[in-house]
Design a protein around this motif. Structure first.
Motif, PDB file in Angstrom:
ATOM      1  N   ASN A  47      28.210  14.829  34.966  1.00 40.48           N
ATOM      2  CA  ASN A  47      28.012  13.977  33.793  1.00 40.48           C
ATOM      3  C   ASN A  47      29.258  13.891  32.922  1.00 40.48           C
ATOM      4  O   ASN A  47      29.526  12.849  32.311  1.00 40.48           O
ATOM      5  CB  ASN A  47      26.842  14.503  32.957  1.00 40.48           C
ATOM      6  CG  ASN A  47      25.498  14.077  33.517  1.00 40.48           C
ATOM      7  OD1 ASN A  47      25.395  13.085  34.235  1.00 40.48           O
ATOM      8  ND2 ASN A  47      24.454  14.824  33.197  1.00 40.48           N
ATOM      9  N   THR A  78      27.812  23.483  35.618  1.00 42.12           N
ATOM     10  CA  THR A  78      27.768  23.041  34.221  1.00 42.12           C
ATOM     11  C   THR A  78      28.627  23.934  33.326  1.00 42.12           C
ATOM     12  O   THR A  78      29.038  25.036  33.723  1.00 42.12           O
ATOM     13  CB  THR A  78      26.322  23.061  33.682  1.00 42.12           C
ATOM     14  OG1 THR A  78      25.923  24.427  33.461  1.00 42.12           O
ATOM     15  CG2 THR A  78      25.359  22.402  34.662  1.00 42.12           C
ATOM     16  N   LEU A 105      25.353  18.800  30.376  1.00 39.64           N
ATOM     17  CA  LEU A 105      26.659  19.471  30.341  1.00 39.64           C
ATOM     18  C   LEU A 105      27.214  19.738  31.733  1.00 39.64           C
ATOM     19  O   LEU A 105      28.090  20.585  31.901  1.00 39.64           O
ATOM     20  CB  LEU A 105      26.521  20.795  29.570  1.00 39.64           C
ATOM     21  CG  LEU A 105      26.012  20.666  28.135  1.00 39.64           C
ATOM     22  CD1 LEU A 105      25.832  22.037  27.504  1.00 39.64           C
ATOM     23  CD2 LEU A 105      26.961  19.821  27.293  1.00 39.64           C
ATOM     24  N   SER A 106      26.732  19.009  32.745  1.00 44.79           N
ATOM     25  CA  SER A 106      27.223  19.217  34.105  1.00 44.79           C
ATOM     26  C   SER A 106      28.600  18.604  34.291  1.00 44.79           C
ATOM     27  O   SER A 106      28.998  17.676  33.579  1.00 44.79           O
ATOM     28  CB  SER A 106      26.254  18.620  35.126  1.00 44.79           C
ATOM     29  OG  SER A 106      26.309  17.204  35.111  1.00 44.79           O
ATOM     30  N   ASN A 112      27.171  27.320  32.939  1.00 41.55           N
ATOM     31  CA  ASN A 112      27.544  28.289  33.980  1.00 41.55           C
ATOM     32  C   ASN A 112      28.852  28.994  33.635  1.00 41.55           C
ATOM     33  O   ASN A 112      28.987  30.205  33.830  1.00 41.55           O
ATOM     34  CB  ASN A 112      27.698  27.595  35.335  1.00 41.55           C
ATOM     35  CG  ASN A 112      26.427  26.954  35.834  1.00 41.55           C
ATOM     36  OD1 ASN A 112      26.445  25.851  36.365  1.00 41.55           O
ATOM     37  ND2 ASN A 112      25.301  27.624  35.650  1.00 41.55           N
ATOM     38  N   GLN A 128      20.944  17.400  33.255  1.00 40.41           N
ATOM     39  CA  GLN A 128      22.040  18.364  33.128  1.00 40.41           C
ATOM     40  C   GLN A 128      23.158  17.714  32.309  1.00 40.41           C
ATOM     41  O   GLN A 128      24.193  17.305  32.825  1.00 40.41           O
ATOM     42  CB  GLN A 128      22.554  18.773  34.519  1.00 40.41           C
ATOM     43  CG  GLN A 128      21.546  19.536  35.344  1.00 40.41           C
ATOM     44  CD  GLN A 128      21.439  20.992  34.911  1.00 40.41           C
ATOM     45  OE1 GLN A 128      22.023  21.417  33.905  1.00 40.41           O
ATOM     46  NE2 GLN A 128      20.684  21.763  35.656  1.00 40.41           N
ATOM     47  N   GLY A 161      21.265  24.451  27.365  1.00 42.29           N
ATOM     48  CA  GLY A 161      21.240  23.323  28.287  1.00 42.29           C
ATOM     49  C   GLY A 161      19.872  22.678  28.326  1.00 42.29           C
ATOM     50  O   GLY A 161      19.750  21.441  28.394  1.00 42.29           O
ATOM     51  N   SER A 213      26.559  18.062  39.793  1.00 36.51           N
ATOM     52  CA  SER A 213      25.357  18.246  38.979  1.00 36.51           C
ATOM     53  C   SER A 213      24.934  19.712  38.925  1.00 36.51           C
ATOM     54  O   SER A 213      24.211  20.116  38.014  1.00 36.51           O
ATOM     55  CB  SER A 213      24.210  17.398  39.533  1.00 36.51           C
ATOM     56  OG  SER A 213      24.511  16.020  39.467  1.00 36.51           O
ATOM     57  N   SER A 214      25.372  20.499  39.890  1.00 35.99           N
ATOM     58  CA  SER A 214      24.975  21.911  39.968  1.00 35.99           C
ATOM     59  C   SER A 214      25.880  22.826  39.156  1.00 35.99           C
ATOM     60  O   SER A 214      25.510  23.976  38.875  1.00 35.99           O
ATOM     61  CB  SER A 214      24.972  22.372  41.430  1.00 35.99           C
ATOM     62  OG  SER A 214      24.070  21.610  42.193  1.00 35.99           O
ATOM     63  N   GLU A 251      18.523  15.149  37.709  1.00 40.12           N
ATOM     64  CA  GLU A 251      19.908  15.625  37.630  1.00 40.12           C
ATOM     65  C   GLU A 251      20.594  15.179  36.351  1.00 40.12           C
ATOM     66  O   GLU A 251      21.473  15.860  35.831  1.00 40.12           O
ATOM     67  CB  GLU A 251      20.699  15.141  38.846  1.00 40.12           C
ATOM     68  CG  GLU A 251      20.341  15.812  40.155  1.00 40.12           C
ATOM     69  CD  GLU A 251      19.103  15.218  40.803  1.00 40.12           C
ATOM     70  OE1 GLU A 251      18.644  15.759  41.821  1.00 40.12           O
ATOM     71  OE2 GLU A 251      18.585  14.201  40.286  1.00 40.12           O
TER      72      GLU A 251
END
Length: 234
Positions: A171, A190, A167-168, A193, A165, A143, A187-188, A162
């Motif tokens: 996005n 991804t 691969l969030s 994760n 990110q 990432g 945004s938190s 933000e």
């Protein structure tokens, strides 16, 4: 000819290419955790140090103000403009990267240590679980590298942190704007994760002998609760 001994560098490759093999070896080599930990932190710090030297900072300040709830925006605007500077923002972010990384890994280690004691009782020490948290999060470097590529290929230096990110969920799917209720949530979370949770599920199963379903539940439960409760409050 004797088989070449397995090294930390093999593990860094196999955590992507052959995660089961890597996780089996990592269990017995707790001291290896320093490699993924320091590489992950160093890359993240390098990213934000470069970002704050590259971004249109006047634009970023105004974008930050736009992210404040409308009822508080006028009152907060001057304080934000007075506080924010490229140097202060960079130093604050770099400290946050180091501290939050260690705190998150510590919390994950505590969680898996307790979950193991309660559900399987396997003889696995706390240090091993801290290593487990560090290694399963190592794929986050992809990432970070994607964020570097985004900056290097961007047509404008007006880009929020933000937006790095790549691969969030925001996005890729939601496309919420700064200040929208779902912006921070999306945004938190991804794809990195999700990859990490898969590695945790595999690793927990191999380390403790628990079934994959039980392991996946143990690995994913905190994330489901955090993002589920967060979503319910939006």
């Amino acid at each position: 000819m004797a088989e070449k001994s397995y090294t930390v560098f093999n593990a860094m490759v196999d955590i992507v290419a052959s995660p089961g093999k890597a996780l089996d070896e990592i269990k017995g080599h707790t001291s290896w955790l320093w490699w993924p930990l320091l590489i992950s932190i160093a890359l993240a710090c390098a990213l934000f140090a470069y970002y704050y030297s590259w971004v249109d900072f006047d634009w970023l300040v105004e974008e930050t103000i736009r992210g404040v709830p409308a009822e508080d925006r006028a009152e907060s605007a001057d304080a934000i403009r007075n506080f924010m500077s490229p140097r202060s923002s960079m130093i604050t972010t770099l400290i946050a990267v180091v501290v939050m990384t260690l705190v998150i890994y510590l919390l994950e280690a505590v969680y898996f240590h307790l979950a193991n004691k309660i559900t399987t009782g396997s003889d696995i020490g706390f240090g091993q679980w801290f290593s487990f948290a560090t290694w399963t999060a190592f794929v986050g470097v992809f990432g970070t590298l994607a964020a570097f590529v985004l900056i290097f290929t961007a047509g404008s230096n007006q880009m929020s942190a933000e937006s790095l990110q790549v691969l969030s969920v925001n996005n890729l799917l939601i496309h919420a704007n700064t200040g929208d209720p779902w912006f921070r949530w999306g945004s938190s979370l991804t794809l990195i994760n999700i990859w990490m949770l898969v590695l945790m599920s595999i690793g927990y199963a191999r380390w403790t002998g628990a079934g994959m379903v039980k392991s996946a539940i143990n690995a994913c439960l905190p994330w489901v609760l955090i993002f589920g409760i967060w979503a319910a409050t939006i």
